[in-house]
Write a protein that holds these residues in place. Structure first.
Motif, PDB file in Angstrom:
ATOM      1  N   HIS A  73      -6.913  -6.517  -5.752  1.00 17.89           N
ATOM      2  CA  HIS A  73      -7.783  -5.526  -5.670  1.00 17.89           C
ATOM      3  C   HIS A  73      -7.795  -4.696  -6.961  1.00 17.89           C
ATOM      4  CE1 HIS A  73      -8.089  -6.011  -1.355  1.00 17.89           C
ATOM      5  NE2 HIS A  73      -6.511  -5.930  -1.508  1.00 17.89           N
ATOM      6  N   ARG A  76     -17.359   3.104  -3.113  1.00 19.12           N
ATOM      7  CA  ARG A  76     -18.395   2.621  -2.660  1.00 19.12           C
ATOM      8  C   ARG A  76     -19.402   3.755  -1.853  1.00 19.12           C
ATOM      9  NH1 ARG A  76     -16.995  -0.510  -5.371  1.00 19.12           N
ATOM     10  NH2 ARG A  76     -16.430  -2.552  -5.356  1.00 19.12           N
ATOM     11  N   ARG A 129     -16.770   4.731   0.854  1.00 17.65           N
ATOM     12  CA  ARG A 129     -15.531   4.218   1.002  1.00 17.65           C
ATOM     13  C   ARG A 129     -14.973   4.735  -0.358  1.00 17.65           C
ATOM     14  NH1 ARG A 129     -13.801   0.242   4.419  1.00 17.65           N
ATOM     15  NH2 ARG A 129     -13.333  -1.146   2.669  1.00 17.65           N
ATOM     16  N   HIS A 130     -13.585   5.015   0.014  1.00 15.25           N
ATOM     17  CA  HIS A 130     -12.537   5.198  -1.344  1.00 15.25           C
ATOM     18  C   HIS A 130     -11.386   4.374  -1.038  1.00 15.25           C
ATOM     19  CE1 HIS A 130      -9.925   8.066  -3.640  1.00 15.25           C
ATOM     20  NE2 HIS A 130      -9.905   7.048  -4.148  1.00 15.25           N
ATOM     21  N   LEU A 131     -11.322   3.437  -1.741  1.00 20.00           N
ATOM     22  CA  LEU A 131      -9.946   2.468  -1.730  1.00 20.00           C
ATOM     23  C   LEU A 131      -9.087   2.607  -2.889  1.00 20.00           C
ATOM     24  CD1 LEU A 131     -11.800  -0.918  -0.570  1.00 20.00           C
ATOM     25  CD2 LEU A 131     -11.229   0.913   0.792  1.00 20.00           C
ATOM     26  N   LYS A 168      -6.506  -0.240  -0.044  1.00 17.26           N
ATOM     27  CA  LYS A 168      -6.231   0.396   1.040  1.00 17.26           C
ATOM     28  C   LYS A 168      -7.277   1.586   1.060  1.00 17.26           C
ATOM     29  CE  LYS A 168      -1.402   0.047   2.151  1.00 17.26           C
ATOM     30  NZ  LYS A 168      -0.216   0.343   1.388  1.00 17.26           N
ATOM     31  N   ASP A 169      -7.861   1.937   2.228  1.00 17.12           N
ATOM     32  CA  ASP A 169      -8.764   2.830   2.628  1.00 17.12           C
ATOM     33  C   ASP A 169      -8.332   4.285   2.690  1.00 17.12           C
ATOM     34  OD1 ASP A 169     -11.019   4.712   3.837  1.00 17.12           O
ATOM     35  OD2 ASP A 169     -11.810   2.969   4.662  1.00 17.12           O
ATOM     36  N   SER A 173      -9.373   6.999   3.572  1.00 17.19           N
ATOM     37  CA  SER A 173      -9.648   7.947   4.720  1.00 17.19           C
ATOM     38  C   SER A 173      -8.787   7.756   5.822  1.00 17.19           C
ATOM     39  CB  SER A 173     -11.133   7.899   5.173  1.00 17.19           C
ATOM     40  OG  SER A 173     -11.246   6.684   5.610  1.00 17.19           O
ATOM     41  N   LEU A 174      -8.182   6.579   5.815  1.00 14.34           N
ATOM     42  CA  LEU A 174      -7.173   6.164   6.931  1.00 14.34           C
ATOM     43  C   LEU A 174      -5.773   6.404   6.567  1.00 14.34           C
ATOM     44  CD1 LEU A 174      -8.740   2.581   7.715  1.00 14.34           C
ATOM     45  CD2 LEU A 174      -9.373   4.782   8.749  1.00 14.34           C
TER      46      LEU A 174
END
Ligand code: ADP
Ligand code: MG
Length: 226
Positions: free
Chosen positions: A2, A8, A64-66, A70-71, A73-74
């Protein structure tokens, strides 16, 4: 593998009592480990808003922010602050040093939240040497020049060996010669392998980076590797 960071379709608006102010209007961006990137754009184009999201200081409204795939927001609040503390080094235009603390104490601050660190004193010494201020350890910010204050702030950002250093107009409060010295310090840190994203108004600084991203009205309008 990654990318270190992926954004995104990131959007961000600020909610004012009377209206919603759209600031980021759909940002797509990947940052790879080891890159030295300049972020340029007119005042108000959304650079600081983007930096604050990248530094986990603020959250996007959507998109989405990875981070390392890893996301974000989670993540739990605990994991989010752990990543902010361990992986991100932030440098500001106005240094943001604690005025009553010595240079050393300011640099040691991020380690304070990591009681498990092996030999924090050695890490602080190393960071102070890196920025050329080993002989100013016990000075307080008001006993240092602007360039030296920014060096202390850079040592503080480096001390925990973060994955990425985010610098929001780090030369904006300095005269041009001191600014050039600070930029040279960032280049040296990059040569040692650090990933750096630096906001600047100065096209000549941007030209010295590996990659230059330009924002306008909350969008990325160019992304080049000079
Ligand atoms: P830049 O760093 O490129 O100058 P900013 O990200 O600071 O731009 O700001 C972009 C826009 O967002 C500006 O129009 C600014 O007024 C607005 N803005 C920034 N922060 C806030 C906030 N906390 N509340 C409302 N509007 C904001
Ligand atoms: Mg700004």
């Amino acid at each position: 593998m990654h990318p270190l960071v992926s954004l995104r379709n990131i959007k961000k608006s600020y909610q004012l009592p009377s209206m919603e102010v759209p600031v980021l209007q759909g940002i797509d961006l990947d940052i790879e480990e080891g890159e030295f990137t300049a972020l340029v754009g007119a005042s108000g184009s959304g650079k600081s808003t983007l930096m604050n999201i990248l530094g986990f200081l603020d959250r996007p409204t959507s998109g989405r922010h990875l981070f390392r795939g890893k996301d974000v927001s989670l993540l739990s609040d605990h994991d989010e602050s752990r990543i902010r503390n361990l992986e991100i080094g932030f440098v500001y235009q106005s240094f943001n040093l604690l005025p009553r603390c010595t240079a050393r104490e300011n640099v040691a601050l991020p380690l304070f939240y990591r009681p498990q660190t092996h030999d924090p004193e050695a890490l602080v010494d190393e960071a102070m040497r890196w920025v050329g201020l080993a002989d100013r350890s016990t000075h307080r910010p008001n006993e240092l020049s602007g360039g030296q204050r920014q060096r202390v702030a850079i040592a503080r950002a480096l001390v925990g060996k973060p994955s990425i250093i985010l610098a929001d107009e780090p030369t904006g409060a300095l005269d041009s010669r001191t600014g050039a010295e600070i930029l040279e310090l960032f280049r040296e840190i990059h040569r040692q392998g650090a990933t750096i994203l630096i906001v600047t108004h100065d096209r000549s600084i941007a030209a010295q980076c590996d990659r230059s991203i330009e924002m306008r009205d909350g969008l990325i309008v160019s992304d080049t590797r000079p």
